[in-house]
Design a protein around this motif. Structure first.
Motif, PDB file in Angstrom:
ATOM      1  N   SER A 144       2.494   9.032  -6.327  1.00  0.00           N
ATOM      2  CA  SER A 144       2.863  10.395  -5.936  1.00  0.00           C
ATOM      3  C   SER A 144       3.924  11.001  -6.824  1.00  0.00           C
ATOM      4  O   SER A 144       4.113  12.214  -6.836  1.00  0.00           O
ATOM      5  CB  SER A 144       3.371  10.425  -4.491  1.00  0.00           C
ATOM      6  N   ARG A 145       4.641  10.147  -7.574  1.00  0.00           N
ATOM      7  CA  ARG A 145       5.729  10.677  -8.404  1.00  0.00           C
ATOM      8  C   ARG A 145       5.237  11.291  -9.698  1.00  0.00           C
ATOM      9  O   ARG A 145       6.022  11.657 -10.561  1.00  0.00           O
ATOM     10  CB  ARG A 145       6.695   9.543  -8.776  1.00  0.00           C
ATOM     11  N   GLN A 167       2.880  13.928 -10.356  1.00  0.00           N
ATOM     12  CA  GLN A 167       2.206  15.243 -10.372  1.00  0.00           C
ATOM     13  C   GLN A 167       0.689  15.117 -10.516  1.00  0.00           C
ATOM     14  O   GLN A 167       0.065  15.815 -11.304  1.00  0.00           O
ATOM     15  CB  GLN A 167       2.713  16.146 -11.515  1.00  0.00           C
ATOM     16  N   LEU A 168       0.125  14.217  -9.737  1.00  0.00           N
ATOM     17  CA  LEU A 168      -1.324  14.050  -9.787  1.00  0.00           C
ATOM     18  C   LEU A 168      -1.970  14.789  -8.629  1.00  0.00           C
ATOM     19  O   LEU A 168      -1.359  14.942  -7.575  1.00  0.00           O
ATOM     20  CB  LEU A 168      -1.692  12.570  -9.666  1.00  0.00           C
ATOM     21  N   ALA A 169      -3.196  15.225  -8.828  1.00  0.00           N
ATOM     22  CA  ALA A 169      -3.950  15.753  -7.698  1.00  0.00           C
ATOM     23  C   ALA A 169      -4.323  14.575  -6.800  1.00  0.00           C
ATOM     24  O   ALA A 169      -4.422  13.445  -7.276  1.00  0.00           O
ATOM     25  CB  ALA A 169      -5.218  16.449  -8.189  1.00  0.00           C
ATOM     26  N   GLU A 170      -4.512  14.850  -5.525  1.00  0.00           N
ATOM     27  CA  GLU A 170      -4.864  13.792  -4.565  1.00  0.00           C
ATOM     28  C   GLU A 170      -6.050  12.969  -5.060  1.00  0.00           C
ATOM     29  O   GLU A 170      -6.044  11.742  -4.999  1.00  0.00           O
ATOM     30  CB  GLU A 170      -5.238  14.424  -3.212  1.00  0.00           C
ATOM     31  N   VAL A 191       0.836  -1.202   0.000  1.00  0.00           N
ATOM     32  CA  VAL A 191       0.000   0.000   0.000  1.00  0.00           C
ATOM     33  C   VAL A 191       0.868   1.249   0.000  1.00  0.00           C
ATOM     34  O   VAL A 191       0.625   2.213  -0.738  1.00  0.00           O
ATOM     35  CB  VAL A 191      -0.941   0.006   1.229  1.00  0.00           C
ATOM     36  N   ARG A 192       1.910   1.201   0.813  1.00  0.00           N
ATOM     37  CA  ARG A 192       2.802   2.351   0.885  1.00  0.00           C
ATOM     38  C   ARG A 192       3.500   2.572  -0.448  1.00  0.00           C
ATOM     39  O   ARG A 192       3.644   3.693  -0.928  1.00  0.00           O
ATOM     40  CB  ARG A 192       3.830   2.129   1.996  1.00  0.00           C
ATOM     41  N   GLN A 193       3.945   1.478  -1.068  1.00  0.00           N
ATOM     42  CA  GLN A 193       4.621   1.593  -2.361  1.00  0.00           C
ATOM     43  C   GLN A 193       3.692   2.156  -3.431  1.00  0.00           C
ATOM     44  O   GLN A 193       4.107   2.963  -4.262  1.00  0.00           O
ATOM     45  CB  GLN A 193       5.106   0.221  -2.820  1.00  0.00           C
TER      46      GLN A 193
END
Lengths: 139, 140
Positions: A82-83, A85-88, A74-76
């Motif tokens: 996240s790398r 440039q996406l909005a949340e 999940v963390r990965q």
């Protein structure tokens, strides 16, 4: 509901609250709620007091619709997404739906290909999807 | 979509729970969790699922992070009955994939009412799908 006519998730016009807020993927929510459930059982004499229907049903829902179960995975997934440039909001939609091809990804989240987002060309998207698939494979 | 947002709230801890230090902390948290479960939902944010963390700032003031979800409780379908020409049944406790058309906040019950549609590809009753990414796509 007021303001609904102007909102359009496909164009990422989703209201300030959504844009600013930290969004969570279903798999992240599942880990949090699992942990919370354990905490409540330890902390309270009568845990059923704090475990509402909303909580229970949410837990059922996210467990059912999580692609990843392992906390490291999940963390990965969050890291990989996240790398880019996406909005949340976009990040979480992709993390929840796990598109397999670039075409699928764009169909699900049209805003990632919007004008002015030259960073997210097809190659970058494909790499991202491949990384996600690898994580799933080795989970 | 689940969000993690900070909310401010005043928590009233009854006098018989006003211990020192850690015990007081525990009383506050428990009372807070009770309150949150009781509030259930707000019009602005949707359903409140859980408290994720507590940030204590200063004397007697507590800031909290909450997770929220836009969800539903009660569904009106366009075809509220149960059998279609392909013999698929909509019944209590069955699993149905639908599309959200509109939400309405009901202040009295502190809940949302949902208007949903079964018109569309892949919508309608489904049978035992585990871990299906598609199933969640229509519920955003």
């Amino acid at each position: 509901m007021s303001g609904e006519e102007e909102e359009n998730a496909a164009e990422l016009k989703i209201g300030e609250e959504f844009l600013k807020a930290k969004c969570l993927m279903n798999c992240e929510v599942a880990l949090i709620l699992d942990h919370k459930y354990e905490q409540l059982q330890q902390m309270s004499d009568d845990p059923s007091n704090q475990i509402s229907q909303v909580f229970e049903k949410s837990l059922q829902y996210v467990k059912r619709f999580s692609r990843y179960k392992n906390p490291d995975a999940v963390r990965q997934v969050r890291e990989v997404l996240s790398r880019n440039q996406l909005a949340e909001f976009e990040l979480c939609v992709l993390g929840n739906l796990c598109p397999e091809t670039v075409e699928e990804a764009i169909a699900m989240v049209p805003s990632i290909k919007a004008k002015g987002r030259s960073n997210n060309d097809d190659d970058a998207i494909e790499k991202m999807l491949n990384d996600l698939a690898l994580i799933k494979k080795f989970e | 979509m689940f969000l993690e947002i900070e909310m401010k709230s005043n928590v009233v801890v009854p006098p018989d729970q006003l211990y020192q230090n850690l015990l007081l902390h525990r009383s506050i948290i428990l009372k807070l969790l009770e309150d949150v479960a009781h509030i259930k939902a707000t019009q602005k944010h949707g359903y409140l699922v859980a408290v994720t963390s507590l940030k204590e700032r200063g004397e007697g003031k507590v800031f909290l992070s909450l997770k929220k979800m836009e969800d539903f409780k009660y569904v009106h379908g366009e075809n509220p009955i149960f059998v279609n020409d392909k013999n698929l049944k909509l019944e209590r406790h069955g699993v149905v994939r639908f599309r959200v058309l509109a939400l309405q906040w009901m202040e009295g019950q502190r809940e949302f009412m949902l208007l949903a549609s079964l018109e569309g590809d892949f919508l309608g009753p489904v049978s035992g799908m585990e871990n299906s990414g598609l199933a969640s796509s229509k519920c955003l």
